[in-house]
Write an enzyme that holds these catalytic residues in place. Structure first.
Site, PDB file in Angstrom:
ATOM      1  N   HIS A 185      -1.665  16.890  20.168  1.00  0.00           N
ATOM      2  CA  HIS A 185      -3.013  16.326  20.283  1.00  0.00           C
ATOM      3  C   HIS A 185      -3.076  15.444  21.526  1.00  0.00           C
ATOM      4  CE1 HIS A 185      -4.812  16.843  15.986  1.00  0.00           C
ATOM      5  NE2 HIS A 185      -4.142  17.903  16.360  1.00  0.00           N
ATOM      6  N   TYR A 188     -10.830   8.198  13.499  1.00  0.00           N
ATOM      7  CA  TYR A 188     -10.721   6.949  12.738  1.00  0.00           C
ATOM      8  C   TYR A 188     -12.119   6.330  12.715  1.00  0.00           C
ATOM      9  CZ  TYR A 188      -5.620   7.199  13.421  1.00  0.00           C
ATOM     10  OH  TYR A 188      -4.299   7.580  13.428  1.00  0.00           O
ATOM     11  N   PRO A 244      -0.979   2.320   7.357  1.00  0.00           N
ATOM     12  CA  PRO A 244      -0.946   3.605   8.069  1.00  0.00           C
ATOM     13  C   PRO A 244      -1.962   3.746   9.216  1.00  0.00           C
ATOM     14  CG  PRO A 244      -1.827   3.852   5.845  1.00  0.00           C
ATOM     15  CD  PRO A 244      -1.357   2.459   5.956  1.00  0.00           C
ATOM     16  N   LYS A 292       2.183   4.646  12.464  1.00  0.00           N
ATOM     17  CA  LYS A 292       3.438   4.146  13.028  1.00  0.00           C
ATOM     18  C   LYS A 292       4.638   4.163  12.082  1.00  0.00           C
ATOM     19  CE  LYS A 292       2.381   3.398  17.178  1.00  0.00           C
ATOM     20  NZ  LYS A 292       2.212   4.818  17.405  1.00  0.00           N
ATOM     21  N   TYR A 325      -0.518   3.864  20.807  1.00  0.00           N
ATOM     22  CA  TYR A 325      -0.634   4.978  19.853  1.00  0.00           C
ATOM     23  C   TYR A 325       0.408   6.063  20.139  1.00  0.00           C
ATOM     24  CZ  TYR A 325      -2.945   8.133  16.562  1.00  0.00           C
ATOM     25  OH  TYR A 325      -3.223   8.957  15.487  1.00  0.00           O
TER      26      TYR A 325
HETATM   27  P1  RFL Z   1      11.069   7.107   2.488  1.00  0.00           P
HETATM   28  O1  RFL Z   1      10.289   8.269   2.962  1.00  0.00           O
HETATM   29  O2  RFL Z   1      10.462   6.192   1.487  1.00  0.00           O
HETATM   30  O3  RFL Z   1      12.446   7.675   1.913  1.00  0.00           O
HETATM   31  C1  RFL Z   1      13.360   6.856   1.207  1.00  0.00           C
HETATM   32  C2  RFL Z   1      14.196   7.723   0.293  1.00  0.00           C
HETATM   33  O4  RFL Z   1      15.149   6.897  -0.395  1.00  0.00           O
HETATM   34  C3  RFL Z   1      15.173   7.272  -1.767  1.00  0.00           C
HETATM   35  N1  RFL Z   1      15.639   6.122  -2.575  1.00  0.00           N
HETATM   36  C4  RFL Z   1      16.906   5.994  -3.029  1.00  0.00           C
HETATM   37  N2  RFL Z   1      17.962   6.782  -2.902  1.00  0.00           N
HETATM   38  C5  RFL Z   1      19.112   6.367  -3.497  1.00  0.00           C
HETATM   39  N3  RFL Z   1      19.216   5.208  -4.191  1.00  0.00           N
HETATM   40  C6  RFL Z   1      18.169   4.381  -4.342  1.00  0.00           C
HETATM   41  N4  RFL Z   1      18.289   3.243  -5.009  1.00  0.00           N
HETATM   42  C7  RFL Z   1      16.930   4.760  -3.735  1.00  0.00           C
HETATM   43  N5  RFL Z   1      15.708   4.205  -3.663  1.00  0.00           N
HETATM   44  C8  RFL Z   1      14.931   5.034  -2.960  1.00  0.00           C
HETATM   45  C9  RFL Z   1      13.748   7.688  -2.086  1.00  0.00           C
HETATM   46  O5  RFL Z   1      13.694   8.548  -3.208  1.00  0.00           O
HETATM   47  C10 RFL Z   1      13.357   8.402  -0.780  1.00  0.00           C
HETATM   48  O6  RFL Z   1      13.645   9.783  -0.817  1.00  0.00           O
HETATM   49  O7  RFL Z   1      11.544   6.173   3.697  1.00  0.00           O
HETATM   50  P2  RFL Z   1      11.941   6.601   5.210  1.00  0.00           P
HETATM   51  O8  RFL Z   1      12.902   7.766   5.215  1.00  0.00           O
HETATM   52  O9  RFL Z   1      12.321   5.343   5.902  1.00  0.00           O
HETATM   53  O10 RFL Z   1      10.599   7.186   5.855  1.00  0.00           O
HETATM   54  C11 RFL Z   1       9.495   6.360   6.079  1.00  0.00           C
HETATM   55  C12 RFL Z   1       8.197   7.172   6.025  1.00  0.00           C
HETATM   56  O11 RFL Z   1       8.186   7.903   4.801  1.00  0.00           O
HETATM   57  C13 RFL Z   1       6.940   6.273   6.121  1.00  0.00           C
HETATM   58  O12 RFL Z   1       7.129   5.249   7.069  1.00  0.00           O
HETATM   59  C14 RFL Z   1       5.677   7.068   6.517  1.00  0.00           C
HETATM   60  O13 RFL Z   1       5.348   8.020   5.545  1.00  0.00           O
HETATM   61  C15 RFL Z   1       4.493   6.135   6.746  1.00  0.00           C
HETATM   62  N6  RFL Z   1       3.236   6.847   7.033  1.00  0.00           N
HETATM   63  C16 RFL Z   1       2.972   7.302   8.310  1.00  0.00           C
HETATM   64  N7  RFL Z   1       3.866   7.152   9.297  1.00  0.00           N
HETATM   65  C17 RFL Z   1       3.623   7.649  10.552  1.00  0.00           C
HETATM   66  O14 RFL Z   1       4.449   7.470  11.459  1.00  0.00           O
HETATM   67  N8  RFL Z   1       2.475   8.374  10.839  1.00  0.00           N
HETATM   68  C18 RFL Z   1       1.529   8.594   9.888  1.00  0.00           C
HETATM   69  O15 RFL Z   1       0.555   9.282  10.178  1.00  0.00           O
HETATM   70  C19 RFL Z   1       1.729   8.015   8.570  1.00  0.00           C
HETATM   71  N9  RFL Z   1       0.847   8.212   7.593  1.00  0.00           N
HETATM   72  C20 RFL Z   1       2.287   7.045   6.011  1.00  0.00           C
HETATM   73  C21 RFL Z   1       1.084   7.736   6.325  1.00  0.00           C
HETATM   74  C22 RFL Z   1       2.525   6.590   4.699  1.00  0.00           C
HETATM   75  C23 RFL Z   1       1.576   6.807   3.714  1.00  0.00           C
HETATM   76  N10 RFL Z   1       1.865   6.323   2.396  1.00  0.00           N
HETATM   77  C24 RFL Z   1       1.651   7.064   1.228  1.00  0.00           C
HETATM   78  C25 RFL Z   1       2.609   5.095   2.230  1.00  0.00           C
HETATM   79  C26 RFL Z   1       0.136   7.949   5.351  1.00  0.00           C
HETATM   80  C27 RFL Z   1       0.344   7.447   4.057  1.00  0.00           C
HETATM   81  C28 RFL Z   1      -0.760   7.669   3.043  1.00  0.00           C
HETATM   82  C1  PHB Z   2      -2.139  11.565   8.059  1.00  0.00           C
HETATM   83  O1  PHB Z   2      -2.478  12.657   8.542  1.00  0.00           O
HETATM   84  O2  PHB Z   2      -1.660  11.467   6.924  1.00  0.00           O
HETATM   85  C2  PHB Z   2      -2.329  10.340   8.868  1.00  0.00           C
HETATM   86  C3  PHB Z   2      -2.628  10.457  10.218  1.00  0.00           C
HETATM   87  C4  PHB Z   2      -2.834   9.314  10.977  1.00  0.00           C
HETATM   88  C5  PHB Z   2      -2.742   8.075  10.386  1.00  0.00           C
HETATM   89  C6  PHB Z   2      -2.428   7.951   9.034  1.00  0.00           C
HETATM   90  C7  PHB Z   2      -2.228   9.093   8.267  1.00  0.00           C
HETATM   91  O3  PHB Z   2      -2.964   6.965  11.130  1.00  0.00           O
END
Ligand code: RFL
Ligand code: PHB
Length: 409
Positions: free
Chosen positions: A79, A208, A300, A304, A398
């Site tokens: 993008h 956004y 989110p 980041k 970004y």
């Molecule tokens: P995760 O993905 O939470 O994975 C951690 C893993 O550890 C396991 N775990 C354990 N394992 C063993 N023993 C224990 N005691 C444990 N406790 C937990 C869990 O089961 C899991 O499998 O952390 P990680 O790997 O650091 O990854 C981080 C990302 O998942 C997170 O930062 C992103 O999803 C955030 N996020 C976004 N980030 C972006 O860079 N761009 C985005 O567009 C973006 N959109 C988002 C998001 C997060 C969202 N939510 C739901 C919080 C959109 C949303 C809606």
């Molecule tokens: C997503 O597609 O889940 C998403 C994209 C951008 C954001 C947050 C979530 O800033």
């Protein structure tokens, strides 16, 4: 060691098979560094969590370095920009032009996770899924261990270093004694209701939307799969939001042309996520390193979270490679300061974007009148959007700030 525990050994023990743990494991393996992952839930459960969609170039470069990039490069969509809509008026942030050629990649976290799981399996690396009672031990000593139970058997995994990649609710951060860590936290007074559907996106790029009814985001996963979000009160339950209600509300918050193009359909997934800014300092304690969501959470709004996890991984991977290939053990002290500098930048940007784009009128009265604060935010955002310098400031954050090099120790 207890009589019942079975002994295992590796160089780097990783807790958590989310994107941080899987990416770190793959990169270390490429450098000949042995690693084992211990995960609390099953692989299918990890893949069922619908999260991020936007990857910085630093992230995609790391996935290439890890050799897990084939599908991302074939199916991901670069993008060149995104839209910011202020009460229905859209301004485009031309990432490519404003940053001298940088772009982001639209490719779901679920897909990246799946690709890395497959690469790990193909490399024959061990992952202990569905483990319980996971406990890091002796992390300040030269012989740290992780005790865990799997399928009724207790194990003790000895290692040189532990990477705590176990997310916000994991066990790693709590292993650092409370008096040795400082935590910073802001919980926002609203959540994001997300909906995933097999419908074509309403625009080529993300939009956004700041709106008097509340924030909305039009995102996507592919040409046939869309991801939308609505700001909702924290007291709302997902059951109160029928698909019809979601689509009706989204249409009201999108710019008119995008609302007209919007194609609706049944939801594949719908959930409410709270928004939080959180940082734990330091990110290292003895031979334990915190990586990704285990150490920090961002709202989110700036896309980041996953990208910050990747920069932690990049820093730790380079440090551990130097430890094993050059015997430079002292360089582990650089991990926390380097990681935290980038973390605080992304925390600030995500907090700023959240402040600019959401409706805070439900928040309890603070020092300043809420309506006045809202006017200040709107005025600040329109000031940034009207000036090329302002759009540049948004664009370069970004696409992601550069990764720092590891200094010689
Ligand atoms: P995760 O993905 O939470 O994975 C951690 C893993 O550890 C396991 N775990 C354990 N394992 C063993 N023993 C224990 N005691 C444990 N406790 C937990 C869990 O089961 C899991 O499998 O952390 P990680 O790997 O650091 O990854 C981080 C990302 O998942 C997170 O930062 C992103 O999803 C955030 N996020 C976004 N980030 C972006 O860079 N761009 C985005 O567009 C973006 N959109 C988002 C998001 C997060 C969202 N939510 C739901 C919080 C959109 C949303 C809606
Ligand atoms: C997503 O597609 O889940 C998403 C994209 C951008 C954001 C947050 C979530 O800033």
């Amino acid at each position: 060691m207890s009589n019942a525990a079975q002994a295992l050994k590796t160089q780097v023990a990783i807790i958590g098979a989310g994107p941080s743990g899987l990416l770190l494991g793959q990169l270390l393996h490429k450098q000949g560094i042995d690693n084992v992952i211990i995960e609390r839930v099953s692989g299918e459960y990890v893949l069922g969590r619908i999260r991020a969609g936007i990857l910085e170039q630093g992230f995609t470069d790391l996935v290439r370095e890890a050799g897990a990039n084939a599908r991302m490069d074939a199916e991901g969509h670069p993008h060149d920009g995104f839209g910011l809509s202020l009460n229905g008026e859209k301004v485009r942030i031309d990432l490519k032009t404003l940053t001298g050629g940088k772009t982001v990649m639209c490719y779901g976290q679920t897909e990246i996770t799946r690709d890395m799981m497959e690469a790990r399996e193909a490399a024959g690396l061990t992952t202990w899924y569905e483990s319980s009672d996971v406990q890091p031990l002796d992390v300040e000593s030269d012989t740290p261990k992780i005790r865990f139970t799997n399928n009724g058997q207790t194990y003790e995994l000895s290692c040189d270093y532990i990477a705590g990649c176990d997310g916000f609710h994991g066990v790693s951060r709590k292993t650092i004694p409370a008096e040795k860590r400082k935590e910073f936290e802001r919980v926002y007074p609203f959540g994001w209701l997300g909906l995933l559907s097999d419908t074509p996106p309403c625009d080529d790029e993300l939009i956004y939307c700041q709106h008097e009814r509340g924030f909305a985001l039009a995102s996507q996963r592919s040409l046939t799969r869309s991801r939308y979000y609505l700001q909702v009160p924290l007291t709302d339950n997902v059951e109160e939001w029928t698909d019809e209600r979601f689509w009706d509300e989204l249409k009201k918050r999108l710019p008119a042309d995008a609302a007209e193009r919007l194609i609706t359909g049944p939801s594949l997934e719908k959930s409410i996520a709270p928004l939080r800014s959180f940082v734990c300092e330091p990110m290292q304690f003895g031979n334990l390193f915190l990586v990704g969501d285990a150490a920090h959470i961002v709202p989110p709004t700036g896309a980041k979270g996953l990208n910050l996890a990747a920069s932690d991984v990049a820093t730790l991977y380079k440090i551990l490679t130097r430890v094993y290939q050059q015997g430079d053990k002292a360089c582990i002290q650089h991990y926390s300061p380097i990681a935290l500098r980038r973390v605080w930048n992304a925390e600030r940007f995500s907090w700023w974007m959240s402040n600019m784009l959401h409706d805070f009128s439900d928040e309890a009265e603070g020092a300043m009148d809420k309506a006045m604060q809202q006017r200040f935010m709107q005025s600040e955002l329109s000031y940034y959007l009207q000036s090329e310098a302002g759009r540049k400031v948004i664009a370069e954050q970004y696409v992601g700030l550069p990764y720092e090099d590891i200094p010689q120790s």
